[in-house]
Design an enzyme around this catalytic site. Structure first.
Site, mmCIF file in Angstrom:
data_model
loop_
_atom_site.group_PDB
_atom_site.id
_atom_site.type_symbol
_atom_site.label_atom_id
_atom_site.label_comp_id
_atom_site.label_asym_id
_atom_site.label_seq_id
_atom_site.Cartn_x
_atom_site.Cartn_y
_atom_site.Cartn_z
ATOM 1 N N ASP A 13 118.487 99.824 -9.079
ATOM 2 C CA ASP A 13 118.013 98.534 -8.558
ATOM 3 C C ASP A 13 118.725 97.340 -9.181
ATOM 4 O OD1 ASP A 13 116.028 100.037 -7.200
ATOM 5 O OD2 ASP A 13 114.782 99.982 -9.000
ATOM 6 N N GLU A 14 119.956 97.522 -9.619
ATOM 7 C CA GLU A 14 120.664 96.424 -10.293
ATOM 8 C C GLU A 14 121.189 95.390 -9.304
ATOM 9 O OE1 GLU A 14 121.591 99.605 -10.548
ATOM 10 O OE2 GLU A 14 121.413 100.243 -12.639
ATOM 11 N N LYS A 16 123.273 96.693 -6.631
ATOM 12 C CA LYS A 16 124.531 97.311 -6.170
ATOM 13 C C LYS A 16 124.754 97.061 -4.688
ATOM 14 C CE LYS A 16 123.206 101.342 -7.502
ATOM 15 N NZ LYS A 16 121.962 100.926 -8.174
ATOM 16 N N GLY A 17 123.639 96.961 -3.922
ATOM 17 C CA GLY A 17 123.750 96.742 -2.480
ATOM 18 C C GLY A 17 124.540 95.490 -2.174
ATOM 19 N N GLY A 40 117.742 102.471 -2.352
ATOM 20 C CA GLY A 40 117.370 101.424 -1.412
ATOM 21 C C GLY A 40 118.241 100.214 -1.672
ATOM 22 N N HIS A 41 119.037 99.869 -0.703
ATOM 23 C CA HIS A 41 119.903 98.703 -0.836
ATOM 24 C C HIS A 41 119.420 97.614 0.102
ATOM 25 C CE1 HIS A 41 123.712 100.962 -2.397
ATOM 26 N NE2 HIS A 41 122.737 100.902 -3.271
ATOM 27 N N ARG A 142 121.404 127.905 -5.258
ATOM 28 C CA ARG A 142 122.038 128.554 -4.096
ATOM 29 C C ARG A 142 121.033 128.957 -3.017
ATOM 30 N NH1 ARG A 142 124.856 132.013 -8.458
ATOM 31 N NH2 ARG A 142 122.769 131.538 -9.210
ATOM 32 N N GLN A 223 121.296 104.613 -7.505
ATOM 33 C CA GLN A 223 120.571 104.734 -8.783
ATOM 34 C C GLN A 223 121.407 104.125 -9.919
ATOM 35 O OE1 GLN A 223 120.543 107.990 -6.837
ATOM 36 N NE2 GLN A 223 118.835 107.061 -5.796
ATOM 37 N N THR A 299 112.329 101.078 -1.775
ATOM 38 C CA THR A 299 111.943 102.334 -1.153
ATOM 39 C C THR A 299 110.441 102.556 -1.213
ATOM 40 O OG1 THR A 299 114.091 103.213 -1.732
ATOM 41 C CG2 THR A 299 112.430 104.832 -1.169
ATOM 42 N N VAL A 413 124.523 84.612 -8.194
ATOM 43 C CA VAL A 413 123.623 83.488 -8.481
ATOM 44 C C VAL A 413 122.602 83.259 -7.364
ATOM 45 C CG1 VAL A 413 125.192 82.303 -10.065
ATOM 46 C CG2 VAL A 413 125.384 81.871 -7.597
HETATM 47 P P1 IMP Z 1 113.624 110.916 -7.559
HETATM 48 O O1 IMP Z 1 115.034 110.462 -7.450
HETATM 49 O O2 IMP Z 1 112.797 110.607 -6.347
HETATM 50 O O3 IMP Z 1 113.529 112.366 -7.956
HETATM 51 O O4 IMP Z 1 112.911 110.103 -8.741
HETATM 52 C C1 IMP Z 1 113.268 110.287 -10.102
HETATM 53 C C2 IMP Z 1 113.266 108.971 -10.849
HETATM 54 O O5 IMP Z 1 114.352 108.166 -10.408
HETATM 55 C C3 IMP Z 1 112.018 108.126 -10.648
HETATM 56 O O6 IMP Z 1 111.731 107.418 -11.843
HETATM 57 C C4 IMP Z 1 112.422 107.144 -9.567
HETATM 58 O O7 IMP Z 1 111.655 105.962 -9.587
HETATM 59 C C5 IMP Z 1 113.856 106.900 -9.973
HETATM 60 N N1 IMP Z 1 114.716 106.458 -8.869
HETATM 61 C C6 IMP Z 1 115.237 107.211 -7.894
HETATM 62 N N2 IMP Z 1 115.987 106.471 -7.071
HETATM 63 C C7 IMP Z 1 115.958 105.227 -7.553
HETATM 64 C C8 IMP Z 1 116.587 103.999 -7.154
HETATM 65 O O8 IMP Z 1 117.352 103.928 -6.186
HETATM 66 N N3 IMP Z 1 116.307 102.926 -7.930
HETATM 67 C C9 IMP Z 1 115.512 102.999 -9.028
HETATM 68 N N4 IMP Z 1 114.928 104.099 -9.429
HETATM 69 C C10 IMP Z 1 115.149 105.211 -8.709
#
Ligand code: IMP
Length: 428
Positions: A13-14, A16-17, A40-41, A142, A223, A299, A413
């Site tokens: 969530d930095e 990146k989108g 989620g972007h 697998r 992520q 998301t 900004v």
């Molecule tokens: P999962 O990816 O649904 O298995 O979740 C594992 C961990 O990663 C949880 O703490 C989620 O909140 C976090 N996470 C997964 N995708 C994102 C993302 O795009 N942004 C921030 N946290 C994420």
């Protein structure tokens, strides 16, 4: 022409989108290499806000080829929904390509994600419950089903015969819930397969060809570094490799083909889900950052935990990703505080440590060591040139660069595309 990767340096969530969207305007190909619709972007274009979970943000530019690589996991229902909603807004999705080797999220993956979380009780990971962990587990064990499998009725039927036995045994005997029938799954998934068939391609050939022909290729990370299954705060991580190391395996290219890696970091830190977070704030400062920065999950809608900028984390991200530069986001969100803080190191068991500890128990016991800097006034970030930022904001960025060991290449900004200061053009 270089290839450029955009990766997250914190817990996702930095922003990146926004950076991928910006760089996508200069790219011929934009390729995702890991993760799924857990990402989620949010991209703001004019008056429209686009929320993308699976399709690379490059899709918003006509003529850009957008690749969903073999390292990505695909929920076809979500993919089709996203394609349709883009098309409804007049976006051409004909440039989308999906790797046949990408693994497919099945209904039992989503169910298992929920059941496993429930079973964890107090030790919940806080997953997005979208089936991400279970689908990657099956891939490695697998027991997975790939896009090429669902395109071929017979192969799909054979794979389900092999896999459903195992899945249903776990669902029924461990969790005491009903399993799935092959017919039920095929009836749902075969129409999905037909909808996406024309978009499926050998994406390793596609991306390598583009690189060899000197095209601008952007690798879009999802992520963040601390959610990486190897380098993150395990087990509070996602089940893939968001770090730059994941690009080669997730797309079928050699690591020598990655020229630049831009690490995206917020001017502060956020996290969703559980797990230690040394600079986490509570109270009015946290609320101000959350409200100003609209820190709610794209998301899941969950409120994000907020804290000061942690240079220990971003310095770690510089190391494990080999970052060429940083994109610092939400500088405007921090405007208006009289003083701002940066965490320079951790204090742990009476010792000061500068390197990010991979032992979670150690991390959980770490206290941040802060340096206080002057803040900058509200509204002062609405500038077009870096030189016009207030001195205190520039000093803040310079200190981030010094502490993390990476130059600041981009500063955001505001939410809009135009509210971005580019100090060093990545595609140059
Ligand atoms: P999962 O990816 O649904 O298995 O979740 C594992 C961990 O990663 C949880 O703490 C989620 O909140 C976090 N996470 C997964 N995708 C994102 C993302 O795009 N942004 C921030 N946290 C994420």
């Amino acid at each position: 022409m270089p290839t450029v990767a955009v990766v997250g340096t914190q817990w996702g969530d930095e922003g990146k989108g926004k950076i991928t969207d910006l760089l996508a305007s200069r790219a011929d190909v934009v390729a995702r290499y890991q993760g799924g619709n857990n990402a989620g972007h949010t991209v703001k274009v004019g008056g429209d806000i686009f929320k993308l979970h699976l399709i690379p943000s490059g899709i918003l530019y006509r003529g850009t080829t957008c690749v969903i690589g073999n390292g990505v996991v695909v929920d076809p229902a979500v993919l089709i929904q996203e394609m349709d909603s883009l098309a409804q807004k007049g976006i051409d999705v004909s440039g989308l390509r999906i790797s046949g080797n990408a693994h497919v999220i099945m209904p039992y993956h989503r169910l298992l994600d929920k059941l496993e979380e429930e079973m964890r009780g107090g030790g919940k990971i806080g997953t997005t419950a979208l089936g991400i962990g279970p689908v990657y587990t099956d891939k490695i064990a697998r027991n997975g089903i790939r896009i090429i499998d669902i395109l071929d009725r017979e192969a799909f039927s054979d794979r389900l015969d092999a896999v459903l036995k195992l899945k249903n045994a776990v669902l029924q005997k461990v969790y005491g819930v009903e399993g799935f029938t092959k017919e039920q799954i095929m009836e749902e998934y075969l129409p999905y397969a037909e909808r996406i068939r024309d978009y499926v391609a050998d994406c390793s050939i596609l991306v390598n060809d583009a690189i060899d022909r000197g095209k601008n290729v952007l690798f879009e990370g999802a992520q963040g570094t601390l959610l990486d299954v190897d380098h993150g705060t395990y087990p509070y991580v996602t089940s893939s490799w968001p770090t730059a190391g994941g690009i080669a395996a997730g797309l079928g290219i050699g690591p020598t083909k990655i020229n630049k890696v831009i690490g995206v970091a917020k001017a502060y830190t956020t996290r969703v889900g559980a797990g230690p977070f040394p600079t986490e704030l509570s109270g009015p400062v946290c609320n101000t950052i959350r409200e100003r920065g609209q820190e709610y999950g794209t998301t899941t809608g969950r409120p994000r935990r907020c804290g000061w900028f942690d240079s220990v984390i971003v310095r770690y991200a510089v190391r494990v990703n080999g970052l060429s530069g940083l994109a610092i986001m939400h500088l405007d969100t921090l405007a208006g505080f009289e003083k701002v803080k940066i965490c320079t190191a951790y204090r742990c068991d009476g010792k000061v440590i500068r390197d990010f500890p991979t032992n979670l128990r150690v991390l959980a016991g770490c206290e941040p060591v802060y340096e206080e800097l002057d803040g900058w006034p509200e509204g002062s970030c609405a500038v077009k040139r870096f030189e016009d930022l207030p001195g205190a904001a520039r000093a803040y960025l310079a200190r981030i660069s010094e502490l993390t060991g990476a130059p600041v290449a981009i500063v955001s900004v505001g939410r809009g595309r135009e509210e971005t200061l580019i100090l060093e053009e990545p595609f140059s």
